[in-house]
Design an enzyme around this catalytic site. Structure first.
Site, PDB file in Angstrom:
ATOM      1  N   SER A 169      18.403  56.281  23.865  1.00 52.75           N
ATOM      2  CA  SER A 169      18.629  57.447  24.657  1.00 52.75           C
ATOM      3  C   SER A 169      17.162  57.577  25.578  1.00 52.75           C
ATOM      4  O   SER A 169      16.052  57.637  25.203  1.00 52.75           O
ATOM      5  CB  SER A 169      18.230  58.847  23.741  1.00 52.75           C
ATOM      6  OG  SER A 169      17.990  59.884  24.394  1.00 52.75           O
ATOM      7  N   HIS A 227      22.324  56.427  26.518  1.00 54.23           N
ATOM      8  CA  HIS A 227      22.767  57.672  25.932  1.00 54.23           C
ATOM      9  C   HIS A 227      22.034  58.674  27.210  1.00 54.23           C
ATOM     10  O   HIS A 227      20.541  58.457  27.059  1.00 54.23           O
ATOM     11  CB  HIS A 227      22.220  57.856  24.593  1.00 54.23           C
ATOM     12  CG  HIS A 227      22.638  58.876  23.721  1.00 54.23           C
ATOM     13  ND1 HIS A 227      23.860  59.474  23.419  1.00 54.23           N
ATOM     14  CD2 HIS A 227      21.938  60.260  23.570  1.00 54.23           C
ATOM     15  CE1 HIS A 227      23.840  60.698  22.895  1.00 54.23           C
ATOM     16  NE2 HIS A 227      22.389  61.294  23.031  1.00 54.23           N
ATOM     17  N   ASP A 243      21.088  62.601  27.750  1.00 57.28           N
ATOM     18  CA  ASP A 243      20.889  63.965  27.125  1.00 57.28           C
ATOM     19  C   ASP A 243      20.790  64.951  27.881  1.00 57.28           C
ATOM     20  O   ASP A 243      19.592  65.132  28.524  1.00 57.28           O
ATOM     21  CB  ASP A 243      19.795  63.778  25.912  1.00 57.28           C
ATOM     22  CG  ASP A 243      20.106  63.267  24.777  1.00 57.28           C
ATOM     23  OD1 ASP A 243      21.054  63.386  24.201  1.00 57.28           O
ATOM     24  OD2 ASP A 243      19.276  62.181  24.504  1.00 57.28           O
ATOM     25  N   MET A 256      20.564  68.815  28.700  1.00 59.10           N
ATOM     26  CA  MET A 256      20.518  70.098  28.212  1.00 59.10           C
ATOM     27  C   MET A 256      20.081  71.263  29.288  1.00 59.10           C
ATOM     28  O   MET A 256      19.361  70.931  30.192  1.00 59.10           O
ATOM     29  CB  MET A 256      19.061  70.011  27.264  1.00 59.10           C
ATOM     30  CG  MET A 256      18.970  68.887  26.362  1.00 59.10           C
ATOM     31  SD  MET A 256      17.706  68.850  25.089  1.00 59.10           S
ATOM     32  CE  MET A 256      17.823  67.299  24.173  1.00 59.10           C
ATOM     33  N   HIS A 295      25.763  63.012  26.723  1.00 59.12           N
ATOM     34  CA  HIS A 295      25.805  63.884  25.476  1.00 59.12           C
ATOM     35  C   HIS A 295      25.483  65.365  26.000  1.00 59.12           C
ATOM     36  O   HIS A 295      23.920  65.593  26.462  1.00 59.12           O
ATOM     37  CB  HIS A 295      24.641  63.388  24.560  1.00 59.12           C
ATOM     38  CG  HIS A 295      24.487  64.261  23.293  1.00 59.12           C
ATOM     39  ND1 HIS A 295      23.535  64.238  22.278  1.00 59.12           N
ATOM     40  CD2 HIS A 295      25.198  65.497  23.032  1.00 59.12           C
ATOM     41  CE1 HIS A 295      23.938  65.256  21.545  1.00 59.12           C
ATOM     42  NE2 HIS A 295      24.923  65.866  21.895  1.00 59.12           N
ATOM     43  N   MET A 310      24.368  68.985  25.971  1.00 54.86           N
ATOM     44  CA  MET A 310      24.426  70.074  25.018  1.00 54.86           C
ATOM     45  C   MET A 310      23.957  71.328  25.879  1.00 54.86           C
ATOM     46  O   MET A 310      22.949  71.591  26.207  1.00 54.86           O
ATOM     47  CB  MET A 310      22.817  69.686  24.540  1.00 54.86           C
ATOM     48  CG  MET A 310      23.027  68.684  23.267  1.00 54.86           C
ATOM     49  SD  MET A 310      21.573  67.676  22.916  1.00 54.86           S
ATOM     50  CE  MET A 310      21.389  66.379  23.987  1.00 54.86           C
ATOM     51  N   MET A 321      25.257  65.022  14.634  1.00 57.50           N
ATOM     52  CA  MET A 321      23.887  65.164  14.883  1.00 57.50           C
ATOM     53  C   MET A 321      23.175  64.972  13.533  1.00 57.50           C
ATOM     54  O   MET A 321      23.596  65.630  12.429  1.00 57.50           O
ATOM     55  CB  MET A 321      23.583  66.385  15.425  1.00 57.50           C
ATOM     56  CG  MET A 321      24.092  66.973  16.844  1.00 57.50           C
ATOM     57  SD  MET A 321      23.473  65.568  18.046  1.00 57.50           S
ATOM     58  CE  MET A 321      21.654  65.757  17.864  1.00 57.50           C
ATOM     59  N   ASP A 355      22.976  60.544  15.955  1.00 55.88           N
ATOM     60  CA  ASP A 355      22.070  60.852  16.665  1.00 55.88           C
ATOM     61  C   ASP A 355      21.058  61.627  16.316  1.00 55.88           C
ATOM     62  O   ASP A 355      21.304  62.865  15.795  1.00 55.88           O
ATOM     63  CB  ASP A 355      22.809  61.598  18.122  1.00 55.88           C
ATOM     64  CG  ASP A 355      21.884  62.013  19.331  1.00 55.88           C
ATOM     65  OD1 ASP A 355      20.637  61.578  19.179  1.00 55.88           O
ATOM     66  OD2 ASP A 355      22.477  62.541  20.239  1.00 55.88           O
TER      67      ASP A 355
HETATM   68  C1  DX5 Z   1      18.412  65.372  20.749  1.00 52.09           C
HETATM   69  C2  DX5 Z   1      19.238  64.341  21.546  1.00 52.09           C
HETATM   70  C3  DX5 Z   1      18.843  62.979  21.017  1.00 52.09           C
HETATM   71  C4  DX5 Z   1      17.547  62.494  21.217  1.00 52.09           C
HETATM   72  C5  DX5 Z   1      17.212  61.431  19.943  1.00 52.09           C
HETATM   73  O1  DX5 Z   1      19.019  66.810  20.747  1.00 52.09           O
HETATM   74  O2  DX5 Z   1      20.683  64.583  21.167  1.00 52.09           O
HETATM   75  O3  DX5 Z   1      19.737  61.975  21.697  1.00 52.09           O
HETATM   76  O4  DX5 Z   1      17.249  61.666  22.261  1.00 52.09           O
HETATM   77  O5  DX5 Z   1      15.831  61.132  20.028  1.00 52.09           O
HETATM   78  P1  DX5 Z   1      15.409  60.543  18.871  1.00 52.09           P
HETATM   79  O6  DX5 Z   1      16.035  58.889  18.502  1.00 52.09           O
HETATM   80  O7  DX5 Z   1      13.873  60.344  19.124  1.00 52.09           O
HETATM   81  O8  DX5 Z   1      15.438  61.269  17.558  1.00 52.09           O
HETATM   82 ZN    ZN Z   2      21.786  62.891  22.329  1.00 51.04          ZN
END
Ligand code: DX5
Ligand code: ZN
Length: 226
Positions: free
Chosen positions: A10, A34, A36, A38, A67, A69, A138, A176
């Site tokens: 990620s 990956h 993210d 948000m 991903h 969110m 998650m 994740d």
């Molecule tokens: C958090 C993200 C994850 C995040 C995971 O909401 O969806 O993808 O990057 O980070 P680590 O691997 O550090 O837990």
């Molecule tokens: Zn993620």
């Protein structure tokens, strides 16, 4: 038989000022990148969006695992497929008609993923498995990297794996949150076959080596080695 494990670093844990270089550092090792997204609404945090994905897409050959969110994924998700994402995952909690959105994503050229956050049970969504390519569980509460892995989420992984196996579905089961050298084997044993790792890869001195280690741990523990 589960397919080979997918390791998806990620970039949330990467240096945002050097994203192309950071992705370059995992070229040849990572299966997916990956990303993210948000929106400061579905989750409190705010990260990156479509323009960054469009630019970054040109700088690497590694498939993108986006991903989302975000609220209102029906409005935004197909744009990521059109930008060349390999897989686009939206949250069950944010979507009224997941089957319709999965269809729209496939029509726009990507795989379709459904994500289940920490406080959401997975049972109501098991019947949707034939309509998606990826189911993301998650293993933290969505919103921030660097949180501790929640082992109790593995019951959901086991439930989904059981259903995938029973129906012989071609669905990737992704985990994740908090995936690292000390947790990935447990997730693999529970039936996950795709692993997001932010801190464990980009917090390491050598991200490529960290990926190799995670892959070996996942491959050694997966249900395909039963
Ligand atoms: C958090 C993200 C994850 C995040 C995971 O909401 O969806 O993808 O990057 O980070 P680590 O691997 O550090 O837990
Ligand atoms: Zn993620």
């Amino acid at each position: 038989m589960s397919p080979k494990p997918i390791i998806a670093p990620s970039i949330l844990a990467a240096d945002f000022a050097r994203l192309a270089d950071e992705v370059g550092a995992i070229e040849g090792e990572a299966d997916w990148v990956h990303v993210d997204v948000m929106d400061n609404h579905f989750v409190p945090n705010l990260t990156i969006g479509l323009p960054v994905v469009q630019s970054l897409r040109k700088s690497t050959t590694i498939p993108f695992d986006v991903h989302l969110m975000i609220t209102d994924p029906e409005r935004w998700a197909p744009g990521y497929a059109e930008a060349g994402a390999y897989n686009v995952t939206f949250h069950a909690e944010a979507c009224e008609n997941p089957v319709a959105l999965a269809k729209a994503l496939r029509a726009a050229g990507s795989k379709a993923g459904l994500a289940i956050d920490r406080d959401t049970p997975v049972e109501p969504y098991l019947e949707l498995l034939p309509y998606v390519d990826t189911l993301l569980i998650m293993t933290i509460k969505a919103g921030f990297g660097g949180q501790a892995f929640l082992p109790e989420m593995l019951d959901k992984v086991r439930d989904v794996r059981r259903r995938i196996s029973a129906k012989d579905l071609a669905v990737r089961l992704e985990v994740d949150g908090g995936i690292a050298a000390d947790t990935i084997a447990r997730a693999a044993e529970a039936g996950a076959d795709a692993f997001v790792a932010g801190t464990a890869v980009y917090g390491a001195d050598d991200p490529a080596e960290a990926i190799r280690k995670l892959r070996a741990l996942a491959a050694g523990a997966g249900p395909s080695h039963d």
